[in-house]
Design a protein around this motif. Structure first.
Motif, PDB file in Angstrom:
ATOM      1  N   ILE A   1      25.215  27.159   6.771  1.00  0.00           N
ATOM      2  CA  ILE A   1      24.591  27.640   7.995  1.00  0.00           C
ATOM      3  C   ILE A   1      25.081  26.778   9.138  1.00  0.00           C
ATOM      4  O   ILE A   1      24.898  25.556   9.128  1.00  0.00           O
ATOM      5  CB  ILE A   1      23.056  27.595   7.917  1.00  0.00           C
TER       6      ILE A   1
ATOM      7  N   ARG B   1      15.227  35.119   8.261  1.00  0.00           N
ATOM      8  CA  ARG B   1      16.631  35.414   7.959  1.00  0.00           C
ATOM      9  C   ARG B   1      16.882  36.907   8.165  1.00  0.00           C
ATOM     10  O   ARG B   1      16.220  37.753   7.549  1.00  0.00           O
ATOM     11  CB  ARG B   1      16.976  35.017   6.524  1.00  0.00           C
TER      12      ARG B   1
ATOM     13  N   GLU C   1      24.638  32.060   9.262  1.00  0.00           N
ATOM     14  CA  GLU C   1      24.929  31.852   7.837  1.00  0.00           C
ATOM     15  C   GLU C   1      26.227  32.553   7.470  1.00  0.00           C
ATOM     16  O   GLU C   1      26.425  33.727   7.789  1.00  0.00           O
ATOM     17  CB  GLU C   1      23.769  32.397   6.996  1.00  0.00           C
TER      18      GLU C   1
ATOM     19  N   THR D   1      19.571  26.522  12.971  1.00  0.00           N
ATOM     20  CA  THR D   1      19.508  26.184  11.557  1.00  0.00           C
ATOM     21  C   THR D   1      18.085  25.783  11.196  1.00  0.00           C
ATOM     22  O   THR D   1      17.499  24.930  11.865  1.00  0.00           O
ATOM     23  CB  THR D   1      20.474  25.030  11.246  1.00  0.00           C
TER      24      THR D   1
ATOM     25  N   HIS E   1      19.605  33.232  11.407  1.00  0.00           N
ATOM     26  CA  HIS E   1      18.279  32.663  11.222  1.00  0.00           C
ATOM     27  C   HIS E   1      17.611  32.530  12.592  1.00  0.00           C
ATOM     28  O   HIS E   1      18.078  31.778  13.454  1.00  0.00           O
ATOM     29  CB  HIS E   1      18.369  31.311  10.520  1.00  0.00           C
TER      30      HIS E   1
ATOM     31  N   ASN F   1      21.708  27.411   2.773  1.00  0.00           N
ATOM     32  CA  ASN F   1      20.696  28.335   2.283  1.00  0.00           C
ATOM     33  C   ASN F   1      20.405  27.976   0.833  1.00  0.00           C
ATOM     34  O   ASN F   1      21.287  28.094  -0.027  1.00  0.00           O
ATOM     35  CB  ASN F   1      21.198  29.777   2.394  1.00  0.00           C
TER      36      ASN F   1
END
Length: 525
Positions: free
Chosen positions: A201, A235, A206, A178, A217, A194
């Protein structure tokens, strides 16, 4: 919530409410053995994600320092993957309306093209270090230790000698995390949001409002290490918006619903693995001390004798002597000079412990049960009967086959489909209707993956059993070839035909018939 009223008993006092069902057994709060057993369990994120950082570190440390843990990981890797899980295209020839000759030719062409890419580490690996089958080994071992692993799909410019652009970049579990505030990650904080779309997340994964994983991520480094460059997260969408093809593959074993990150195979056995390592080290240290023949010399006049010096210093084959004034050393044949008034007292424990082997075997059985690898296979010690050893091997292979099916589903088959998509799009493989109809695409991408076989404890018995099953119509020669040595029966037949023809051409024979039996004689000079 209202309290349950107690009914008065014959003496006029309130009778205690008796527990029922699980409240009188496993959920009891009054039984002596369970009074202190008070635990709580939350969501998969609370129970798994918040503890995964510690679990990964401990599992890796045990893999590197505890032989039983090392054996568990490597035994599973070797039996699940071995030298590689190899594709055998099995297209749906009936749906595609292809005769056997055309279907076999298409499958051979697909295998040949895949080998061109998969067996070239430069063409396959984004880092240029491993070919496709070595990547399988890396993925399997990393997933077992860390709980999960990721394969990032990349593309590089094609060249005349490497016509495919597909590349695989293996990402270790720690790097999917994260994003941290201000670039400073916290190991105990795995949840986030996000800010662009409000999606939750969970430890780098996510998910949208329906709970579907939509992006990952990836950090440019390991979040718990210090780098000169600031940590940044990229991402990566799970699937391409236009093509629907995966951009990243997540290889993991789920054990709970709504679970987005995997757990190390060693997680449930971390404590016994650590204790057995400590116990083994203690026994080893005690045996070394007991085997050391050392002498301590006490002197009344320290002027003419050195203090605290170990015999055999520089110029000898042994370790150099310590020059510390208050350090004594134990080693075979050493002599320590002591200061006046000093004394040494030794305990005399019975080491090595006579029950060491029995205890370690018992612990190996418990650890093996947790990781689905019987103690015989975990310790590589086959001292039981044939029936017991075969039963242990068969039980282990249930777990190995299940893990192989996960590897195929999460990694091998998606990569095969990505490769075929590029091969068809580039015109190197002809597949009419591949992009027009999903059923046609599925018919072309159907594939069987063959890995290492279970091996044989008694080849004669096991091959005879396979032959009997074939004669009874219970199995096929193709399936038997896979089980016995992981080979392809069709390839075996073609190879045998060539060998038999070559042998017949090289050695002329004369058939003689005697008493209804055919006998061959080979002429000699």
């Amino acid at each position: 919530m209202s309290k349950q009223k107690r009914k008065p008993n014959v003496h006029g006092t309130a009778a205690p409410v008796r527990a029922s069902g699980y409240g009188d057994s496993g959920a009891s709060g009054t039984r002596r053995a369970l009074k202190g057993f008070r635990v709580s369990s939350g969501s998969a994120q609370r129970d798994i994600d918040d503890n995964n950082y510690t679990l990964r570190n401990r599992a890796r440390a045990l893999y590197m320092g505890a032989p039983i843990a090392t054996s568990a990981v490597r035994t599973a890797r070797t039996n699940v993957v071995g030298t590689g899980v190899v594709p055998r295209p099995r297209i749906d020839r009936e749906y595609l309306r292809m005769d056997d000759a055309a279907a076999d030719a298409w499958q051979d062409a697909a295998r040949r093209e895949f080998a061109l890419w998969a067996e070239d580490r430069i063409a396959c690996d984004a880092l240029g270090l491993n070919d496709f089958y070595e990547l399988q080994q890396l993925i399997m071992q990393s997933q077992l230790m860390s709980g999960d692993v990721f394969a990032l799909i990349k593309h590089r410019k094609a060249s005349p000698m490497r016509p495919y652009t597909l590349r695989l970049h293996i990402i270790e579990a720690d790097r999917v995390s994260t994003p941290a505030m201000m670039g400073v990650p916290v190991a105990s904080s795995t949840e986030g949001r996000n800010p662009d779309n409000g999606n939750a997340i969970y430890d780098g994964v996510e998910v949208d409002s329906t709970g579907r994983a939509v992006a990952y991520h990836i950090c440019n480094g390991y979040p718990q290490e210090y780098y000169r460059e600031p940590l940044q997260w990229t991402r990566v969408q799970a699937f391409g918006k236009k093509t629907g093809q995966p951009n990243i593959l997540h290889i993991m074993e789920a054990e709970r619903p709504d679970q987005y990150r995997g757990v190390s195979m060693l997680a449930q056995a971390i404590e016994p693995l650590l204790q057995t390592r400590r116990y083994t080290q203690a026994e080893l240290d005690a045996a070394i001390v007991q085997a050391s023949f050392s002498a301590f010399v006490k002197v009344e006049n320290p002027i003419d004798n050195p203090w605290n010096e170990v015999g055999g210093g520089e110029g000898t084959d042994g370790d150099y002597a310590s020059s510390e004034p208050n350090e004594y050393e134990l080693a075979p044949g050493t002599i320590n000079y002591m200061e006046p008034g000093e004394d040494v007292t030794f305990a005399n424990p019975a080491h090595p412990n006579a029950g060491f082997d029995v205890f370690m075997r018992a612990m190996a059985e418990q650890i093996g049960a947790a990781v689905e690898i019987p103690a015989d296979l975990l310790l590589k010690s086959f001292n039981s009967s044939y029936s017991a050893s075969r039963a242990a091997l068969m039980e282990a292979w249930k777990g190995f086959k299940m893990r192989r099916s996960w590897l195929v589903s999460d990694f091998c088959q998606p990569v095969w489909e990505l490769f075929l998509t590029e091969a068809v799009a580039s015109g190197r493989i002809s597949a009419p209707g591949f992009f027009a109809d999903p059923l046609i695409r599925r018919a072309y991408t159907s594939c069987e993956w063959i890995g290492p076989s279970a091996g044989q404890l008694d080849p004669t018995k096991e091959i005879n059993a396979e032959l009997s099953a074939i004669e009874a119509g219970i199995t096929t020669r193709e399936a038997a070839a896979v089980r016995i040595n992981g080979s392809d029966w069709d390839s075996n037949v073609r190879r045998l035909a060539r060998e038999n023809q070559a042998l017949a051409d090289a050695v002329p024979t004369t058939d003689l018939t005697k008493e209804g039996e055919n006998a061959q004689t080979i002429p000699t000079e």
